[in-house]
Design a protein around this motif. Structure first.
Motif, PDB file in Angstrom:
ATOM      1  N   HIS A   1       4.212   5.574   2.429  1.00 62.06           N
ATOM      2  CA  HIS A   1       4.633   6.830   2.678  1.00 62.06           C
ATOM      3  C   HIS A   1       4.639   7.289   4.082  1.00 62.06           C
ATOM      4  CE1 HIS A   1       3.689  11.209   2.967  1.00 62.06           C
ATOM      5  NE2 HIS A   1       4.625  11.256   1.906  1.00 62.06           N
TER       6      HIS A   1
ATOM      7  N   GLU B   1      -0.570  14.329  -2.736  1.00 63.55           N
ATOM      8  CA  GLU B   1      -0.848  14.048  -1.537  1.00 63.55           C
ATOM      9  C   GLU B   1       0.484  14.093  -0.796  1.00 63.55           C
ATOM     10  OE1 GLU B   1      -3.589  11.678   1.893  1.00 63.55           O
ATOM     11  OE2 GLU B   1      -3.072  10.835  -0.145  1.00 63.55           O
TER      12      GLU B   1
ATOM     13  N   ASN C   1       0.027   4.338   0.424  1.00 56.41           N
ATOM     14  CA  ASN C   1      -0.231   5.381   1.671  1.00 56.41           C
ATOM     15  C   ASN C   1       0.570   4.991   2.649  1.00 56.41           C
ATOM     16  OD1 ASN C   1      -1.863   7.341   2.416  1.00 56.41           O
ATOM     17  ND2 ASN C   1      -2.820   5.947   3.876  1.00 56.41           N
TER      18      ASN C   1
ATOM     19  N   PRO D   1      -8.288   6.081   4.080  1.00 53.37           N
ATOM     20  CA  PRO D   1      -6.664   6.005   3.990  1.00 53.37           C
ATOM     21  C   PRO D   1      -5.981   7.174   4.966  1.00 53.37           C
ATOM     22  CG  PRO D   1      -7.808   6.859   2.027  1.00 53.37           C
ATOM     23  CD  PRO D   1      -8.817   6.371   2.837  1.00 53.37           C
TER      24      PRO D   1
ATOM     25  N   HIS E   1      -3.207   6.276   7.486  1.00 54.08           N
ATOM     26  CA  HIS E   1      -1.762   7.048   7.177  1.00 54.08           C
ATOM     27  C   HIS E   1      -1.461   7.713   8.444  1.00 54.08           C
ATOM     28  CE1 HIS E   1       1.039  10.212   6.226  1.00 54.08           C
ATOM     29  NE2 HIS E   1       1.193   9.445   5.024  1.00 54.08           N
TER      30      HIS E   1
ATOM     31  N   ASP F   1       0.755  -1.014  -0.072  1.00 57.09           N
ATOM     32  CA  ASP F   1       0.025   0.113   0.008  1.00 57.09           C
ATOM     33  C   ASP F   1       1.040   0.999   0.037  1.00 57.09           C
ATOM     34  OD1 ASP F   1      -2.867   1.206   0.534  1.00 57.09           O
ATOM     35  OD2 ASP F   1      -1.461   2.090   1.947  1.00 57.09           O
TER      36      ASP F   1
END
Length: 648
Positions: A269, A579, A266, A314, A318, A264
């Motif tokens: 990150h 993002e 997200n 999400p 995160h 994933d």
């Protein structure tokens, strides 16, 4: 061409092309079926890398004799019954494609017995031909045997690699599943040789460490959801590797969602962001992240191999991972320690094996150190060799100790006793900590600056500081530490609003082509936030009308600073699209400002400046690394000092 309905065998083989990529895919599907069936012990045996045989046996609930034929039928499953079940899938498998797809490209045999049955039964499938079920002796549970994978699809079979390579993928698949199921006992055998044997009832940490490598135990920091941040009845648990074991690839990051190994972007990150400023931008942290979420918070029906998921929220996921990781890292002293193995051998960070060679003129050399060896049966993290040391970390600890050897006994004894007394809080009451003349001036051959006894600081070559803490001796890169201090100051000010700027009486001009002017327009909002006002002044020229007061105070040249910013903007380093991109761009921008403003290697620092710098080290976050991720400090423990100087 006329439209026609595809035959069942071809349908299954098309599904196999999506689900069954290689032998490891078969192992993954079968082991997940065993877990869904409630297995406590799973045995995986393969021959010739899975080409010849894959056998997965378990002690789960088994398959009833009247359901064996359905087990290999396409789109038949016990895990879904209605459309609404797709909104909250709580099992690892649910598509009903795995066994049918495997049977279409192999010779498949299933032997199963339920707990209340007197005997087991066996079913065989080859392509679209099914035989059985027929009685067969077996213990409660299920054994699935897959022979001659892709025997009837030679185009797929020729793409399989060597037995060693394919078994490597199988080992990886089994280990990743086992990592998040510590309550399950699991064995893996290849050509009658056992390669993996995991006991039942392990803790999550014990299972993860065993698979990553027991030598990593002390380098992995356990973390979990901060109090009050859980999503309903969900949360996060994991292990975060210390920055010194960061790798060049993200393959050493393991993400699990509700017992499923997934990828994933997200969450990836969030992991990287938690380490921002602790590791260089081209390195990746070692981490295990296990998310336990309500089934309706995650959609697993987005990829045929179930390796990707979609979160309902999400952004919250995160933040959950980022907060848990960041709090754990901020609450840990990440200063790497150096260890003296013997007077004849080199030493390095966290088990590194380094070599120091004296350079010409008696100057202390730099060291090129390899990262620590990290063993893993998941991805057996092999050592990587760096061709040169990172800037700001080139002080050889071996050379530093060798330098002490060159001192006369009085000087050597004084330095050791200073550290020893401070560690035991046994400094003489008569010692005036504000008196620079307490310590002798340690300048053999004129190579070391004065020792500032008031703060217990020794400045070496106007670049490195030596001081002490409760664990031993600290060696600090003055530029790297000051850069971190400057960065945190700037970041704190930006969070409160734009930085203060100073108007220039006359604009400072910078030559610029069309590309630079376009880059300026792109980053103008960022520049305004840091107190820099610049705009085109006719063809080929940019004028700076205001400059950050902070940079003025640090005597940074406006033209030089703007040119560097525009160069980075042209390279795309300040891209604010996407993002979290603006936050990353601001981090890079403040990093450049801090680097420009910080004291440089070779700058002589006054006693007060040294005292202020060390005091700020205790106040700022992530003081163990500069914003680039390079270490600011290394530690030589008191025990190693005593051992090296023969005082133990």
């Amino acid at each position: 061409m006329p439209i026609r309905k595809l035959p069942p065998l071809l349908i299954n083989q098309i599904a196999a092309g999506e689900v069954i990529e290689r032998p490891a895919s078969v192992v993954k599907e079968l082991v997940e079926n065993s877990l869904d069936a409630g297995a406590k012990h799973i045995d995986v045996a393969v021959e010739e890398g899975g080409r010849q045989l894959i056998r997965v046996g378990d002690d789960a609930s088994g398959i009833a004799v009247d359901q064996l034929a359905l087990a290999v039928a396409p789109h038949a499953t016990s895990k879904l019954s209605a459309t609404q079940d797709l909104a909250a899938i709580g099992t690892l498998g649910f598509r009903g494609e795995a066994l049918a797809s495997i049977a279409s490209v192999s010779r498949l045999r299933i032997t199963s017995r339920t707990a209340d049955a007197e005997s087991g039964h066996q079913l065989e499938a080859k392509g679209d031909h099914v035989t059985g079920p027929s009685p067969a002796g077996s213990a409660p549970g299920t054994i699935v045997e897959v022979r001659d994978l892709f025997f009837n699809t030679p185009a797929r079979r020729k793409f399989m690699r060597s037995a060693t390579t394919e078994f490597g993928h199988i080992t990886d698949a089994v280990s990743r599943i086992a990592m998040v199921w510590p309550q399950i006992a699991l064995t893996l055998t290849h050509n009658d040789r056992k390669y993996l044997e995991l006991p039942t009832g392990q803790t999550r940490r014990d299972r993860c460490v065993q698979l990553l490598g027991n030598d990593l135990d002390e380098a992995m920091l356990e973390f979990e959801s901060p109090a009050g941040s859980e999503m309903d009845d969900g949360g996060v648990w994991g292990l975060a590797g210390v920055p010194s074991i960061a790798r060049s690839s993200s393959k050493y990051q393991h993400l699990f969602v509700n017992g499923r190994n997934v990828r994933d972007r997200n969450v990836a990150h969030a992991i990287k962001e938690a380490y921002r400023g602790l590791i260089p931008h081209d390195r990746q942290p070692v981490a295990v992240v296990i998310l336990d979420l309500p089934a309706d918070c995650v959609d697993v029906n987005v990829h045929p191999t179930k390796t990707e998921v979609r979160f309902r929220d999400p952004g919250r996921i995160h933040g959950l991972v980022l907060t848990a990781l960041r709090q754990r890292l901020l609450g840990t002293d990440l200063t790497p320690s150096i260890s003296i193995e013997s007077p004849q051998r080199g030493f390095g960070l966290a088990g590194q094996n380094t070599t120091a060679t004296p350079s010409a003129g008696g100057q202390m050399p730099t060291m090129a150190a390899a990262p620590p060896h990290v063993g893993s049966s998941v991805d057996r993290i092999a050592p990587e060799t760096q061709t040169s040391a990172a800037p700001g970390s080139n002080l050889s600890a071996r050379a530093f100790v060798d330098y002490f050897k060159q001192m006369d006994p009085t000087q050597k004894g004084f330095v050791y006793d200073q550290v020893k007394r401070a560690m035991t809080d046994d400094l003489p009451e008569s010692m005036d900590r504000h008196d620079e003349d307490v310590a002798p001036q340690l300048e053999p051959s004129g190579r070391i600056g004065p020792m500032l006894a008031a703060q217990g600081v020794l400045q070496i070559h106007k670049s490195y500081l030596v001081t002490q803490d409760e664990q031993g001796m600290l060696i600090i890169d003055q530029h790297a530490l000051h850069e971190r201090v400057m960065f945190e100051q700037l970041r704190s000010r930006v969070l409160q609003g734009n930085l203060e700027s100073q108007r220039l009486l006359m604009p400072v001009t910078v030559s610029a082509g069309a590309a630079r002017i376009a880059a300026l327009e792109k980053i103008a909002p960022l520049l305004q936030r840091i107190g820099i006002e610049a705009e085109p002044m006719g063809p080929g020229t940019i004028g700076i009308h205001a400059f950050a007061s902070f940079l003025f105070d640090r005597k940074v040249e406006p033209a030089e600073m703007l040119e560097q910013l525009l160069d980075h903007a042209e390279d795309g380093q300040f891209d604010t699209r996407g993002e979290h991109a603006e936050e990353a761009a601001m981090h890079t921008l403040l990093d450049m400002m801090a680097c420009k403003a910080a004291v440089k290697a070779g700058d002589q620092m006054s006693q007060q400046e040294l005292a202020d710098l060390l005091a700020r080290r205790e106040q700022v976050e992530r003081s163990s690394a500069c914003p680039h991720g390079r270490p600011t400090s290394i530690r030589l423990t008191l025990r190693d000092l005593e051992k090296h100087f023969k005082r133990t």
